[in-house]
Design a protein around this motif. Structure first.
Motif, PDB file in Angstrom:
ATOM      1  N   ASP A   1      26.803  19.538  -3.204  1.00  0.00           N
ATOM      2  CA  ASP A   1      28.215  19.925  -3.252  1.00  0.00           C
ATOM      3  C   ASP A   1      29.068  18.904  -3.998  1.00  0.00           C
ATOM      4  N   ILE A   2      28.496  18.316  -5.044  1.00  0.00           N
ATOM      5  CA  ILE A   2      29.229  17.369  -5.880  1.00  0.00           C
ATOM      6  C   ILE A   2      29.423  18.003  -7.253  1.00  0.00           C
ATOM      7  N   SER A   3      30.655  18.280  -7.592  1.00  0.00           N
ATOM      8  CA  SER A   3      30.964  18.944  -8.858  1.00  0.00           C
ATOM      9  C   SER A   3      31.355  17.957  -9.949  1.00  0.00           C
ATOM     10  N   ASN A   4      31.747  16.750  -9.559  1.00  0.00           N
ATOM     11  CA  ASN A   4      32.194  15.751 -10.522  1.00  0.00           C
ATOM     12  C   ASN A   4      31.316  14.510 -10.421  1.00  0.00           C
ATOM     13  N   ILE A   5      30.583  14.240 -11.473  1.00  0.00           N
ATOM     14  CA  ILE A   5      29.645  13.113 -11.434  1.00  0.00           C
ATOM     15  C   ILE A   5      30.386  11.777 -11.326  1.00  0.00           C
ATOM     16  N   SER A   6      31.643  11.749 -11.697  1.00  0.00           N
ATOM     17  CA  SER A   6      32.423  10.507 -11.609  1.00  0.00           C
ATOM     18  C   SER A   6      32.719  10.121 -10.166  1.00  0.00           C
ATOM     19  N   ASP A   7      32.481  11.042  -9.217  1.00  0.00           N
ATOM     20  CA  ASP A   7      32.681  10.743  -7.795  1.00  0.00           C
ATOM     21  C   ASP A   7      31.495   9.994  -7.191  1.00  0.00           C
ATOM     22  N   VAL A   8      30.420   9.861  -7.955  1.00  0.00           N
ATOM     23  CA  VAL A   8      29.181   9.275  -7.438  1.00  0.00           C
ATOM     24  C   VAL A   8      29.122   7.781  -7.738  1.00  0.00           C
ATOM     25  N   GLU A   9      28.904   7.007  -6.692  1.00  0.00           N
ATOM     26  CA  GLU A   9      28.719   5.556  -6.852  1.00  0.00           C
ATOM     27  C   GLU A   9      27.234   5.221  -7.005  1.00  0.00           C
ATOM     28  N   PHE A  10      26.404   5.827  -6.155  1.00  0.00           N
ATOM     29  CA  PHE A  10      24.964   5.628  -6.233  1.00  0.00           C
ATOM     30  C   PHE A  10      24.244   6.963  -6.082  1.00  0.00           C
ATOM     31  N   ALA A  11      23.203   7.160  -6.869  1.00  0.00           N
ATOM     32  CA  ALA A  11      22.316   8.311  -6.714  1.00  0.00           C
ATOM     33  C   ALA A  11      20.886   7.787  -6.759  1.00  0.00           C
ATOM     34  N   ILE A  12      20.148   8.044  -5.691  1.00  0.00           N
ATOM     35  CA  ILE A  12      18.801   7.493  -5.562  1.00  0.00           C
ATOM     36  C   ILE A  12      17.800   8.630  -5.483  1.00  0.00           C
ATOM     37  N   LEU A  13      16.850   8.627  -6.406  1.00  0.00           N
ATOM     38  CA  LEU A  13      15.784   9.629  -6.381  1.00  0.00           C
ATOM     39  C   LEU A  13      14.684   9.122  -5.456  1.00  0.00           C
ATOM     40  N   GLU A  14      14.555   9.769  -4.304  1.00  0.00           N
ATOM     41  CA  GLU A  14      13.606   9.319  -3.298  1.00  0.00           C
ATOM     42  C   GLU A  14      12.168   9.660  -3.715  1.00  0.00           C
ATOM     43  N   THR A  15      11.205   9.079  -3.011  1.00  0.00           N
ATOM     44  CA  THR A  15       9.796   9.315  -3.344  1.00  0.00           C
ATOM     45  C   THR A  15       9.399  10.765  -3.101  1.00  0.00           C
ATOM     46  N   SER A  16      10.161  11.470  -2.285  1.00  0.00           N
ATOM     47  CA  SER A  16       9.889  12.890  -2.018  1.00  0.00           C
ATOM     48  C   SER A  16      10.415  13.787  -3.126  1.00  0.00           C
ATOM     49  N   GLY A  17      11.210  13.218  -4.067  1.00  0.00           N
ATOM     50  CA  GLY A  17      11.820  14.013  -5.121  1.00  0.00           C
ATOM     51  C   GLY A  17      13.236  14.441  -4.806  1.00  0.00           C
TER      52      GLY A  17
ATOM     53  N   PHE B   1       0.837  -1.199   0.000  1.00  0.00           N
ATOM     54  CA  PHE B   1       0.000   0.000   0.000  1.00  0.00           C
ATOM     55  C   PHE B   1       0.875   1.253   0.000  1.00  0.00           C
ATOM     56  N   ARG B   2       1.973   1.201   0.749  1.00  0.00           N
ATOM     57  CA  ARG B   2       2.892   2.331   0.827  1.00  0.00           C
ATOM     58  C   ARG B   2       3.492   2.634  -0.548  1.00  0.00           C
ATOM     59  N   ARG B   3       3.850   1.583  -1.261  1.00  0.00           N
ATOM     60  CA  ARG B   3       4.406   1.770  -2.599  1.00  0.00           C
ATOM     61  C   ARG B   3       3.347   2.264  -3.576  1.00  0.00           C
ATOM     62  N   LEU B   4       2.115   1.792  -3.391  1.00  0.00           N
ATOM     63  CA  LEU B   4       1.013   2.227  -4.254  1.00  0.00           C
ATOM     64  C   LEU B   4       0.768   3.720  -4.093  1.00  0.00           C
ATOM     65  N   MET B   5       0.826   4.204  -2.862  1.00  0.00           N
ATOM     66  CA  MET B   5       0.546   5.606  -2.579  1.00  0.00           C
ATOM     67  C   MET B   5       1.750   6.515  -2.849  1.00  0.00           C
ATOM     68  N   ASP B   6       2.928   6.079  -2.431  1.00  0.00           N
ATOM     69  CA  ASP B   6       4.114   6.941  -2.489  1.00  0.00           C
ATOM     70  C   ASP B   6       5.070   6.610  -3.623  1.00  0.00           C
ATOM     71  N   GLY B   7       4.881   5.425  -4.231  1.00  0.00           N
ATOM     72  CA  GLY B   7       5.859   4.984  -5.207  1.00  0.00           C
ATOM     73  C   GLY B   7       7.078   4.401  -4.506  1.00  0.00           C
ATOM     74  N   LYS B   8       8.163   4.212  -5.247  1.00  0.00           N
ATOM     75  CA  LYS B   8       9.378   3.670  -4.637  1.00  0.00           C
ATOM     76  C   LYS B   8      10.596   4.450  -5.123  1.00  0.00           C
ATOM     77  N   PRO B   9      11.658   4.452  -4.331  1.00  0.00           N
ATOM     78  CA  PRO B   9      12.871   5.160  -4.764  1.00  0.00           C
ATOM     79  C   PRO B   9      13.413   4.578  -6.063  1.00  0.00           C
ATOM     80  N   SER B  10      14.052   5.432  -6.862  1.00  0.00           N
ATOM     81  CA  SER B  10      14.586   5.006  -8.151  1.00  0.00           C
ATOM     82  C   SER B  10      16.092   5.208  -8.186  1.00  0.00           C
ATOM     83  N   LEU B  11      16.784   4.195  -8.668  1.00  0.00           N
ATOM     84  CA  LEU B  11      18.239   4.245  -8.756  1.00  0.00           C
ATOM     85  C   LEU B  11      18.629   4.942 -10.054  1.00  0.00           C
ATOM     86  N   ILE B  12      19.123   6.173  -9.938  1.00  0.00           N
ATOM     87  CA  ILE B  12      19.493   6.954 -11.114  1.00  0.00           C
ATOM     88  C   ILE B  12      20.934   6.660 -11.545  1.00  0.00           C
ATOM     89  N   ILE B  13      21.818   6.525 -10.561  1.00  0.00           N
ATOM     90  CA  ILE B  13      23.199   6.122 -10.836  1.00  0.00           C
ATOM     91  C   ILE B  13      23.480   4.858 -10.043  1.00  0.00           C
TER      92      ILE B  13
END
Length: 216
Positions: free
Chosen positions: A126-142, A86-98
Motif C-alpha cells: 500500500d505504498i504509492s510513492n517511493i519517496s515515502d520509503v526510508e528502507f526497503a529490505i528484500l528478505e531471504t524469503s523473497g 551455515f544459515r547464511r550459506l543455506m538461506d542467503g542474507k537479506p538485501s537492502l534495496i532502498i
C-alpha cells in the motif's frame, strides 16, 4: 475392489504421515520456507504420489526415505539454529534495496531484481510513492519489508543486530558507524560483561536492547 481399498489405505497412511512429519519440522509460513524446506517438501510429495500409484511396492520403501529426509532436515535446522554462517550459506542474507531513501541499483542487478518487481511489491504494501520509503529490505524469503519515513522527521531506522548468539557482527557495527571497542565499553557500562552469553543485542535510536540466552 481390493486394489481400490489398498490405494485408499495407502493414501490415508501417507497423508497422516506427511502431516506428522510437517508438524515435527516446525511451524513456518509458506512465504518463509527456505530452499531446503522446499526441496524436502517437493521430494516427499513426489514420493507419496509414486507410492500411491505403484501400490504393489512395499509401503516401507516410501516411509523409510521420508523419515530419513525428515531427520536430515531436522539436523540441518539444528545446525542452522546454532550457526549463523551455515544459515547464511543455506538461506542467503537479506538485501537492502532502498537505503535511507536511495535505491541501490547495484544490489538490484546482483539479485536480478528489477524496478517492476520493486514497484509491484511496494504497491502490495500500500505504498504509492517511493519517496515515502526510508528502507526497503528484500528478505531471504523473497518478501519485501518496508520501513516508511517518519512524517515529522522524514527519516526512520530499523533494527540491526550487533550481537547474535554471543558473536559480534562487525558488518552491522560498520553500518551504524561504530566499532567493537565502543560496543564493549557501552555494554560494560550497562553491566553486560559477558558478550558470549548475549543472544541478541541491538542499538537503535540511541537505545540498547540486550537479551540473554536462557535456553541453556
Amino acid at each position: 475392489m481390493e486394489k481400490f481399498l489398498i490405494i485408499i489405505a495407502r493414501t490415508v497412511i501417507l497423508y497422516i504421515l506427511l502431516l506428522v512429519i510437517f508438524r515435527l519440522m516446525g511451524k513456518r509460513e509458506i512465504g518463509e520456507l527456505s530452499i531446503l524446506d522446499l526441496v524436502v517438501f517437493i521430494m516427499m510429495g513426489e514420493m507419496a504420489v509414486i507410492a500411491i500409484e505403484q501400490h504393489k511396492d512395499p509401503l516401507s520403501h516410501t516411509i523409510i526415505p521420508m523419515i530419513t529426509l525428515m531427520l536430515i532436515q531436522l539436523g540441518l535446522a539444528l545446525i542452522s539454529l546454532k550457526s549463523r554462517k551455515f544459515r547464511r550459506l543455506m538461506d542467503g542474507k537479506p538485501s537492502l534495496i532502498i537505503n535511507k531513501g536511495k535505491i541501490d541499483e547495484r544490489e538490484m542487478k546482483k539479485l536480478r531484481y528489477n524496478f517492476d518487481d520493486l514497484l509491484t511489491q511496494l504497491r502490495q504494501k500500500d505504498i504509492s510513492n517511493i519517496s515515502d520509503v526510508e528502507f526497503a529490505i528484500l528478505e531471504t524469503s523473497g518478501e519485501l519489508s518496508v520501513i516508511k519515513k517518519d512524517k515529522k522527521t522524514k527519516t526512520a531506522s530499523y533494527t540491526l543486530p550487533l550481537i547474535l548468539n554471543g558473536e559480534i557482527q562487525p558488518e552491522h557495527l560498520d553500518e551504524v558507524n561504530k566499532d567493537e571497542s565502543w560496543l564493549k565499553k557501552e555494554l560494560e557500562q550497562r553491566g553486560h560483561h559477558h558478550i558470549e552469553q548475549i543472544s541478541f543485542c541491538s542499538y537503535q535510536d540511541g537505545k540498547f536492547f540486550v537479551d540473554y540466552d536462557d535456553s541453556k
